[in-house]
Design a protein around this motif. Structure first.
Motif, PDB file in Angstrom:
ATOM      1  N   ASN A 119     113.035  -7.291  -9.917  1.00 31.75           N
ATOM      2  CA  ASN A 119     112.387  -8.601  -9.949  1.00 31.75           C
ATOM      3  C   ASN A 119     111.662  -8.841 -11.271  1.00 31.75           C
ATOM      4  N   LEU A 146     108.659  -8.820 -12.041  1.00 32.20           N
ATOM      5  CA  LEU A 146     107.558  -7.911 -12.347  1.00 32.20           C
ATOM      6  C   LEU A 146     108.055  -6.565 -12.845  1.00 32.20           C
ATOM      7  N   TYR A 178     111.810   0.666  -2.008  1.00 36.56           N
ATOM      8  CA  TYR A 178     111.181  -0.260  -2.948  1.00 36.56           C
ATOM      9  C   TYR A 178     110.261   0.527  -3.873  1.00 36.56           C
ATOM     10  N   VAL A 190     103.852  -2.664  -9.969  1.00 39.13           N
ATOM     11  CA  VAL A 190     102.420  -2.992 -10.004  1.00 39.13           C
ATOM     12  C   VAL A 190     101.801  -2.670  -8.661  1.00 39.13           C
ATOM     13  N   SER A 191     100.485  -2.563  -8.650  1.00 36.71           N
ATOM     14  CA  SER A 191      99.793  -2.278  -7.400  1.00 36.71           C
ATOM     15  C   SER A 191      98.418  -2.908  -7.412  1.00 36.71           C
ATOM     16  N   THR A 213      96.123  -1.418  -5.873  1.00 36.78           N
ATOM     17  CA  THR A 213      95.271  -0.238  -5.719  1.00 36.78           C
ATOM     18  C   THR A 213      95.288   0.594  -7.004  1.00 36.78           C
ATOM     19  N   TRP A 235     104.060   0.136   2.527  1.00 34.19           N
ATOM     20  CA  TRP A 235     103.729   0.929   1.337  1.00 34.19           C
ATOM     21  C   TRP A 235     103.329   2.344   1.738  1.00 34.19           C
ATOM     22  N   PHE A 245     108.485 -10.134   2.670  1.00 38.36           N
ATOM     23  CA  PHE A 245     109.210 -11.040   1.775  1.00 38.36           C
ATOM     24  C   PHE A 245     110.139 -11.912   2.623  1.00 38.36           C
ATOM     25  N   TRP A 297     106.353 -13.865  -0.989  1.00 39.25           N
ATOM     26  CA  TRP A 297     105.811 -12.708  -0.274  1.00 39.25           C
ATOM     27  C   TRP A 297     104.363 -12.963   0.150  1.00 39.25           C
ATOM     28  N   LEU A 318     101.162 -10.336   0.834  1.00 42.69           N
ATOM     29  CA  LEU A 318     100.660  -8.959   0.731  1.00 42.69           C
ATOM     30  C   LEU A 318      99.348  -8.865   1.505  1.00 42.69           C
ATOM     31  N   ASN A 339     108.677 -13.971  -6.118  1.00 43.50           N
ATOM     32  CA  ASN A 339     109.433 -13.045  -6.964  1.00 43.50           C
ATOM     33  C   ASN A 339     110.888 -13.489  -6.998  1.00 43.50           C
TER      34      ASN A 339
HETATM   35  C1  BTN Z   1      99.577  -2.168  -2.836  1.00 42.99           C
HETATM   36  O1  BTN Z   1      99.139  -2.718  -3.853  1.00 42.99           O
HETATM   37  O2  BTN Z   1      98.811  -1.733  -1.946  1.00 42.99           O
HETATM   38  C2  BTN Z   1     101.053  -2.007  -2.621  1.00 42.99           C
HETATM   39  C3  BTN Z   1     101.900  -2.572  -3.725  1.00 42.99           C
HETATM   40  C4  BTN Z   1     102.048  -4.070  -3.666  1.00 42.99           C
HETATM   41  C5  BTN Z   1     102.997  -4.609  -4.709  1.00 42.99           C
HETATM   42  C6  BTN Z   1     103.153  -6.113  -4.671  1.00 42.99           C
HETATM   43  S1  BTN Z   1     104.118  -6.655  -3.263  1.00 42.99           S
HETATM   44  C7  BTN Z   1     104.306  -8.250  -3.968  1.00 42.99           C
HETATM   45  C8  BTN Z   1     104.469  -8.070  -5.465  1.00 42.99           C
HETATM   46  N1  BTN Z   1     105.868  -7.895  -5.810  1.00 42.99           N
HETATM   47  C9  BTN Z   1     106.114  -6.668  -6.289  1.00 42.99           C
HETATM   48  O3  BTN Z   1     107.237  -6.266  -6.644  1.00 42.99           O
HETATM   49  N2  BTN Z   1     104.981  -5.933  -6.306  1.00 42.99           N
HETATM   50  C10 BTN Z   1     103.844  -6.720  -5.874  1.00 42.99           C
END
Ligand code: BTN
Length: 127
Positions: A12, A14, A33, A37-38, A40, A69, A78, A96, A98, A117
């Motif tokens: 994607n 990102l 998956y 990015v996160s 956390t 996760w 998604f 999505w 989250l 995304n």
């Molecule tokens: C977290 O941060 O606790 C888990 C990872 C979350 C990643 C998000 S999901 C939506 C967006 N699209 C991605 O590919 N990654 C972020």
């Protein structure tokens, strides 16, 4: 127009990668998956996904999947649709939600984020 089956490797906007394994006759699939990015500070790990797509009409099918996760307490869902352009190039247009774990119900209001995304098909390294 070309059919769209989600099986395969996708990346994607990102830089996140996902691999979707075989889609069964009912349209159900699982996969892996790797987010780029996160939300956390924890080290990112490959995480499982499960979903389903419409297979009754494979032209521009809609689908949904959940990522549980494995390195955080969060969950992402998604929803999307697969489109194919005139050259047969496939894109997954998704949105999505989250959900992060709120410490208490007082923090519930800030626990869900939303975004978009776009995924394109790639060849990736094994995860
Ligand atoms: C977290 O941060 O606790 C888990 C990872 C979350 C990643 C998000 S999901 C939506 C967006 N699209 C991605 O590919 N990654 C972020």
């Amino acid at each position: 127009e070309r059919k769209c089956i989600l099986t395969g490797d996708w990346q994607n906007d990102l830089g996140s990668n996902m691999t979707i394994s075989a889609v069964n006759g009912a349209g159900q699939f699982s996969g892996l998956y790797l987010t780029a990015v996160s939300a956390t500070e924890k080290p990112i790990l490959v995480s499982p996904l499960n979903g389903s797509q419409h297979v009754d009409n494979l032209e521009h099918p809609t689908f949904g999947f959940t990522v549980k996760w494995s390195f955080s307490d969060s969950t992402t869902v998604f929803v999307g649709q697969c489109f194919t352009d005139d050259h047969g190039k496939e894109t997954l247009q998704t949105m999505w939600l989250l959900r992060v774990k709120a410490k208490s119900m007082d923090d519930n209001w800030k626990a869900t984020t939303v975004g978009t995304n776009v995924f394109t098909r790639i060849k990736v390294q094994n995860m």
